[in-house]
Structures are given as C-alpha cells and as structure tokens.
Design a protein around this motif. Structure first.
Motif, PDB file in Angstrom:
ATOM      1  N   UNK A  39       0.832  -1.208   0.000  1.00 21.22           N
ATOM      2  CA  UNK A  39       0.000   0.000   0.000  1.00 21.22           C
ATOM      3  C   UNK A  39       0.865   1.256   0.000  1.00 21.22           C
ATOM      4  N   UNK A  40       2.000   1.194   0.712  1.00 23.27           N
ATOM      5  CA  UNK A  40       2.909   2.333   0.745  1.00 23.27           C
ATOM      6  C   UNK A  40       3.514   2.590  -0.636  1.00 23.27           C
ATOM      7  N   UNK A  41       3.880   1.520  -1.352  1.00 21.07           N
ATOM      8  CA  UNK A  41       4.419   1.677  -2.700  1.00 21.07           C
ATOM      9  C   UNK A  41       3.377   2.284  -3.628  1.00 21.07           C
ATOM     10  N   UNK A  42       2.141   1.810  -3.529  1.00 23.57           N
ATOM     11  CA  UNK A  42       1.067   2.351  -4.365  1.00 23.57           C
ATOM     12  C   UNK A  42       0.845   3.828  -4.059  1.00 23.57           C
ATOM     13  N   UNK A  43       0.932   4.182  -2.787  1.00 22.76           N
ATOM     14  CA  UNK A  43       0.755   5.577  -2.388  1.00 22.76           C
ATOM     15  C   UNK A  43       1.844   6.459  -2.986  1.00 22.76           C
ATOM     16  N   UNK A  44       3.092   5.977  -2.953  1.00 23.90           N
ATOM     17  CA  UNK A  44       4.206   6.745  -3.505  1.00 23.90           C
ATOM     18  C   UNK A  44       4.058   6.962  -5.006  1.00 23.90           C
ATOM     19  N   UNK A  45       3.413   6.011  -5.682  1.00 21.35           N
ATOM     20  CA  UNK A  45       3.250   6.099  -7.128  1.00 21.35           C
ATOM     21  C   UNK A  45       1.929   6.742  -7.531  1.00 21.35           C
ATOM     22  N   UNK A  46       1.196   7.252  -6.564  1.00 19.32           N
ATOM     23  CA  UNK A  46      -0.040   7.957  -6.874  1.00 19.32           C
ATOM     24  C   UNK A  46      -1.148   7.067  -7.379  1.00 19.32           C
ATOM     25  N   UNK A  47      -1.103   5.777  -7.047  1.00 16.01           N
ATOM     26  CA  UNK A  47      -2.154   4.847  -7.463  1.00 16.01           C
ATOM     27  C   UNK A  47      -3.158   4.770  -6.324  1.00 16.01           C
TER      28      UNK A  47
END
Length: 314
Positions: free
Chosen positions: A135-143
C-alpha cells in the motif's frame, strides 16, 4: 538500389521499402524509450521495497517466513533456496565482495534486491511483502482508490504484470508500436464522473473497446514516471512522434476524436514550429493523448493545425 527500395513489394501491396524501414526505425526508437522508462520505475520499486523491508523486518528479515507473509511456507522455502543458489554462483562484484568479507549465508536485502531480475522481484519480494508495504508503494506512485488517502494496491499489482510483459517485449525486440496484447494493456482506474478530482477520470479515452494498441500502456508508464518527477521521458516520446509525423497513430490505440483540445498551455508538448508537419486530425490525436497523461482538463473545440499552434504556444 534506391529505385529498388521505392518499388512496391509483391507480397505487401501498397507498401514500399521506405515505409517498412520507417516503421522499423520508429519501433526501434519507441522500444528504447519505453524500456528506459520501465527501468526507472523498476529501480524505484526495488529501492523502496528494500528500504521498507529493512525497516520493518531487518536487513535479513526476508530469510524468515514471517518476514514474507505473502508467501506460503513452501513458496518461501523454494524462493530462499533459489536465491541462495544464485548468490553463490553470482560473479557480481558487490556479491563477491560480501561473500569474501562476511560469513552470512545471504546478503542484506538492500544488496540482494538490486541483483534480482524484475520477474523474481515481482514473484518473490513484491508478492511476499506485507500488505502495508504494498500500500505504501502504491501511495508513492499515486495509485489511489477513490477514498481520500487510501492507495489501490490491487491496481499496482496488475500494472506490475503489464510492465513485466512490456519489459520482455522491448528487451527481446518484439514489435511494439502496434502490438495488441491484453496482457500488456493496463486495467483502467474506475470511472467516477461526478468526482472532478478523481484521477481515474482522465483514462476515459482508453475505456473504449476499440482502443487497442500500446497507447494505454504508454499512458500508464507516463503517469508512473510523472509521480517520480522524471520529465525527460515525455520529451523523448513527444520528440519521437514529431520525427515521424505520418505514422498511422490509430494502430497505437490513440483516440480517434479530433474535436478536443486541452485547456491551458503550461506544458505544451509541441512547439508551433513542429505543428506544420501534422494534419489537424493527427495533431489533436496526440494533443488529447498528452492532455490525458498530463492530467489536464479537456474542452471541445474545432481545431486545425494553425489553431493548434496558437493554443499550444507559451
């Protein structure tokens, strides 16, 4: 020889050697641009994954089953065995140095993750990571989901598979410019037309069943790179399209609509001097595409190449 190149090919009606060579060169340059963007996304994913895993489970936490909760015990056991085998056989200088200097059976995550193939990274570390890391990776990528502050890990997972397919195609020199592959076509964010701030609404032109080809993937790739503040990719892509003004854009999956124009010109992809090389319809296909991947609003207007130059001039 020049005359032979210009004559029509008996097995390809209405196609000349010049046309075939142009498409070959365009596809080769496009693959290079696409692969370059993928590598930037891959490096970011691996770096962030290594950082998050090291913070939550420690530098060697991945070696324990509870450090990779997304893998079954058997999957984790097989993954560690394969990693250990590759580690012992590797001739990479950083791994050789670690073997010669330390007695640990495996290297820390920040050394190991950079040595993994994209497929192994996705299959082992992304799949195995705790959901909070994903979820943190998705947040960083604006997804994002349509809920404020909540990321969409499922969409990121699907896009990572699209990237894997495109990565293989570009690395192995498969034709890309008009490739129709459902495995490479990204799932679009859900449509919420009543929410003016929802980023998924910008994907509307690519929801049509007839929107095939790599345009959807290019849009997704640009979106991710834009989240990483990588701006040169867009310039390279726009420069490529300008160098091949007569290319059949509809086979790439670009929207056919020629009656839209971006409102605003702060990030104009074309300079006025370049618009003369395109017809109005061709220009606006690309202009709409650029507006969508930049997240700009669009407004209806009747456009010609001359008026397009005026709109996009800064």
């Amino acid at each position: 020889m020049a005359g032979d190149r210009k004559r029509k090919l008996p097995f390809l009606p209405h196609t000349s050697w010049d046309s075939i060579w142009e498409r070959y060169m365009f596809d080769q340059e496009l693959r290079t641009i696409v692969f370059d963007g993928i590598v930037s996304i891959e490096v970011h994913l691996k770096s962030c994954m290594a950082s998050e895993l090291a913070k939550t489970t420690g530098p060697f936490g991945y070696t324990a089953p509870d450090g990779m909760p997304g893998l079954s015990p058997e999957e984790h056991r097989n993954a560690i065995a394969n990693i250990a085998n590759d580690y012992q056989r590797s001739s990479l200088p950083q791994l050789r140095h670690f073997r010669a200097t330390y007695s640990d059976p495996l290297p820390p995550i920040w050394i190991l993750v950079d040595c993994l193939s994209y497929g192994d990274f996705k299959k082992i570390f992304y799949k195995g990571a705790d959901p909070s890391i994903k979820r943190q990776l998705a947040l960083q990528l604006g997804i994002m989901s349509n809920k404020p502050g909540v990321s969409n890990e499922k969409l990121l997972r699907d896009w990572l598979e699209n990237i894997r397919i495109a990565r293989n195609k570009t690395a192995h020199h498969d034709r890309f410019w008009n490739c129709i592959d459902s495995k490479m076509t990204p799932i679009k964010p859900k449509l919420y037309p009543n929410d003016a701030t929802w980023w998924g609404n910008q994907w509307e032109p690519f929801r049509r069943p007839e929107s095939k080809g790599p345009a959807g993937f290019l849009t997704m790739e640009h979106y991710l790179l834009n989240q990483l503040d990588i701006t040169y990719w867009r310039n390279n892509f726009v420069g490529l399209m300008n160098r091949y003004p007569s290319f059949p854009l509809k086979h790439m999956g670009f929207p056919e609509t020629g009656s839209h124009c971006p409102s605003g010109n702060s990030a104009a992809p074309f300079s006025p001097n370049n618009t003369a090389t395109r017809t109005g319809r061709q220009f606006w296909r690309i202009a709409l595409f650029q507006a969508r991947i930049e997240g700009q609003a669009v407004c209806g207007c009747a456009a010609t190449a001359n008026s397009a130059a005026a709109v996009w001039s800064s």
